[in-house]
Motif scaffolding. Sequence first.
Motif, PDB file in Angstrom:
ATOM      1  N   LEU A  20       0.811  -1.094   0.064  1.00 43.36           N
ATOM      2  CA  LEU A  20       0.101  -0.021  -0.013  1.00 43.36           C
ATOM      3  C   LEU A  20       0.651   1.159  -0.023  1.00 43.36           C
ATOM      4  N   LYS A  21       0.682   2.113  -1.039  1.00 40.82           N
ATOM      5  CA  LYS A  21       1.434   3.352  -1.167  1.00 40.82           C
ATOM      6  C   LYS A  21       0.384   4.649  -0.714  1.00 40.82           C
ATOM      7  N   GLU A  22      -0.855   4.419  -0.961  1.00 45.83           N
ATOM      8  CA  GLU A  22      -1.536   5.819  -0.561  1.00 45.83           C
ATOM      9  C   GLU A  22      -3.022   4.925   0.104  1.00 45.83           C
ATOM     10  N   LEU A  23      -3.312   5.661   1.236  1.00 46.14           N
ATOM     11  CA  LEU A  23      -4.517   5.355   1.911  1.00 46.14           C
ATOM     12  C   LEU A  23      -5.256   6.594   2.485  1.00 46.14           C
ATOM     13  N   SER A  24      -6.386   6.493   2.142  1.00 50.95           N
ATOM     14  CA  SER A  24      -7.291   7.737   2.628  1.00 50.95           C
ATOM     15  C   SER A  24      -8.372   7.131   3.397  1.00 50.95           C
ATOM     16  N   LEU A  25      -8.581   7.772   4.442  1.00 52.06           N
ATOM     17  CA  LEU A  25      -9.890   7.482   5.359  1.00 52.06           C
ATOM     18  C   LEU A  25     -10.418   8.742   5.614  1.00 52.06           C
ATOM     19  N   TYR A  26     -11.752   8.763   4.852  1.00 54.11           N
ATOM     20  CA  TYR A  26     -12.593   9.934   5.033  1.00 54.11           C
ATOM     21  C   TYR A  26     -14.050   9.636   5.564  1.00 54.11           C
ATOM     22  N   SER A  27     -14.590  10.259   6.684  1.00 50.56           N
ATOM     23  CA  SER A  27     -15.724  10.323   7.295  1.00 50.56           C
ATOM     24  C   SER A  27     -16.106   8.762   7.603  1.00 50.56           C
ATOM     25  N   VAL A  28     -15.225   8.082   8.266  1.00 50.02           N
ATOM     26  CA  VAL A  28     -15.131   6.520   8.552  1.00 50.02           C
ATOM     27  C   VAL A  28     -15.743   6.561  10.365  1.00 50.02           C
ATOM     28  N   SER A  29     -17.048   6.232  10.401  1.00 51.86           N
ATOM     29  CA  SER A  29     -17.335   5.837  11.807  1.00 51.86           C
ATOM     30  C   SER A  29     -16.836   4.448  12.300  1.00 51.86           C
ATOM     31  N   GLY A  30     -16.966   4.622  13.763  1.00 49.20           N
ATOM     32  CA  GLY A  30     -16.444   3.178  14.323  1.00 49.20           C
ATOM     33  C   GLY A  30     -14.954   3.116  14.588  1.00 49.20           C
ATOM     34  N   LEU A  31     -14.208   4.062  13.748  1.00 43.13           N
ATOM     35  CA  LEU A  31     -12.754   3.952  13.909  1.00 43.13           C
ATOM     36  C   LEU A  31     -12.324   4.668  15.054  1.00 43.13           C
ATOM     37  N   CYS A  32     -11.697   4.260  15.980  1.00 46.64           N
ATOM     38  CA  CYS A  32     -11.019   5.184  16.965  1.00 46.64           C
ATOM     39  C   CYS A  32      -9.418   5.094  17.101  1.00 46.64           C
ATOM     40  N   ASP A  33      -9.071   3.832  16.662  1.00 50.94           N
ATOM     41  CA  ASP A  33      -7.466   3.515  17.079  1.00 50.94           C
ATOM     42  C   ASP A  33      -6.679   3.603  15.437  1.00 50.94           C
ATOM     43  N   LEU A  34      -5.755   4.210  15.454  1.00 46.46           N
ATOM     44  CA  LEU A  34      -5.137   4.273  14.281  1.00 46.46           C
ATOM     45  C   LEU A  34      -3.613   3.592  14.297  1.00 46.46           C
ATOM     46  N   ASP A  35      -3.483   3.039  15.510  1.00 46.54           N
ATOM     47  CA  ASP A  35      -2.245   2.270  15.719  1.00 46.54           C
ATOM     48  C   ASP A  35      -2.082   1.405  14.454  1.00 46.54           C
ATOM     49  N   PHE A  36      -2.979   0.900  13.756  1.00 52.30           N
ATOM     50  CA  PHE A  36      -2.585  -0.243  12.566  1.00 52.30           C
ATOM     51  C   PHE A  36      -1.797   0.472  11.495  1.00 52.30           C
ATOM     52  N   LEU A  37      -1.665   1.953  11.692  1.00 51.96           N
ATOM     53  CA  LEU A  37      -0.989   2.566  10.551  1.00 51.96           C
ATOM     54  C   LEU A  37       0.501   2.272  10.745  1.00 51.96           C
ATOM     55  N   SER A  38       1.074   2.122  11.832  1.00 51.34           N
ATOM     56  CA  SER A  38       2.627   1.953  12.077  1.00 51.34           C
ATOM     57  C   SER A  38       3.094   0.583  11.448  1.00 51.34           C
ATOM     58  N   GLY A  39       1.985  -0.262  10.735  1.00 51.92           N
ATOM     59  CA  GLY A  39       2.485  -1.497  10.117  1.00 51.92           C
ATOM     60  C   GLY A  39       2.611  -1.047   8.650  1.00 51.92           C
ATOM     61  N   LEU A  40       2.049  -0.311   8.217  1.00 46.91           N
ATOM     62  CA  LEU A  40       1.984   0.166   6.756  1.00 46.91           C
ATOM     63  C   LEU A  40       3.139   0.801   6.317  1.00 46.91           C
ATOM     64  N   THR A  41       4.414   0.038   6.206  1.00 48.33           N
ATOM     65  CA  THR A  41       5.656   0.603   5.974  1.00 48.33           C
ATOM     66  C   THR A  41       5.975   1.134   4.368  1.00 48.33           C
ATOM     67  N   THR A  42       5.025   0.762   3.743  1.00 47.63           N
ATOM     68  CA  THR A  42       5.245   1.150   2.175  1.00 47.63           C
ATOM     69  C   THR A  42       4.446   2.332   2.014  1.00 47.63           C
ATOM     70  N   LEU A  43       3.898   2.870   2.831  1.00 45.01           N
ATOM     71  CA  LEU A  43       2.826   4.059   2.624  1.00 45.01           C
ATOM     72  C   LEU A  43       3.547   5.247   2.254  1.00 45.01           C
ATOM     73  N   ARG A  44       3.182   5.923   1.079  1.00 45.14           N
ATOM     74  CA  ARG A  44       3.799   7.426   0.887  1.00 45.14           C
ATOM     75  C   ARG A  44       2.936   8.580   1.055  1.00 45.14           C
ATOM     76  N   GLU A  45       1.625   8.156   0.894  1.00 44.98           N
ATOM     77  CA  GLU A  45       0.616   9.174   1.318  1.00 44.98           C
ATOM     78  C   GLU A  45      -0.570   8.824   2.274  1.00 44.98           C
ATOM     79  N   LEU A  46      -0.867   9.704   3.236  1.00 44.56           N
ATOM     80  CA  LEU A  46      -1.986   9.376   4.036  1.00 44.56           C
ATOM     81  C   LEU A  46      -2.689  10.603   4.221  1.00 44.56           C
ATOM     82  N   THR A  47      -4.121  10.311   4.193  1.00 45.05           N
ATOM     83  CA  THR A  47      -5.189  11.355   4.362  1.00 45.05           C
ATOM     84  C   THR A  47      -6.221  10.837   5.413  1.00 45.05           C
ATOM     85  N   ILE A  48      -6.335  11.338   6.375  1.00 47.62           N
ATOM     86  CA  ILE A  48      -7.320  11.086   7.668  1.00 47.62           C
ATOM     87  C   ILE A  48      -8.199  12.504   7.772  1.00 47.62           C
TER      88      ILE A  48
END
Length: 171
Positions: free
Chosen positions: A35-63
Motif C-alpha cells: 500500500l502506497k496511498e491510504l485515505s480514510l474519510y468520514s469513517v465511523s467506528g474507527l477510534c484507533d489508528l495504531d494499525f498505521l504503524s505497520g503500513l511501512t510502504t505508505l507514501r501518502e496518508l489522508t485522515i
Amino acid sequence: QLKPTALRGVPQLQSLHVGHCSLKTPEGIEALTDLKELSLYSVSGLCDLDFLSGLTTLRELTIEDIKGVTVIPNLAALSQLEEVRIKGLAHMEKIDGVFAAPCLKRLSVGRLPKIQPEALQPALEHPSLELVYPALDGMAGSARDEEAAELLRPRFGDVFNLDRWNAQRTR
C-alpha cells in the motif's frame, strides 16, 4: 459496514480510499504490504489508528472527518511516507506521532479545534519536511492559524502560499 478482511485477498493493492462507511476494525488493511496511498474519510467506528504503524510502504496518508480519532500514532516505521493530510478531526488531541515519519516532506492540517499552534513546533526541527499548511481553524484570518503561520515562518516562509504547495506536489 465495510469488512476489510476481504482485502487480504489483494495484498498487492497500492491505493485504498475508504469513505462514508462504518469500520469497526482495520483488520485486513494492515495486510496490504504494498500500500502506497491510504485515505480514510468520514469513517465511523474507527477510534484507533495504531494499525498505521505497520503500513511501512505508505507514501501518502489522508485522515479526514473521523470523529473517534484522538491521537496520531508514532509513524517512525513509515520510512517512505512523504505526505500527510489531517483534517476535520474534532477530537484530535495529539499529532506529534506524525513528526516521527523520517522522510515526511509535506504536512497539511486543518480544522483541528483541540490542537494548539505550538503542537506544530516539531516541524521546525524535522530533517526532511519541506512544506507545512497549518489551517488549524481553516478560516482565513483565524488567530490560531496566524499564530501557527508565525511559528513556522522562520523555516517555511509563507505557509499559506498554495502555489508553493502545488508546485512541490507536482515534482
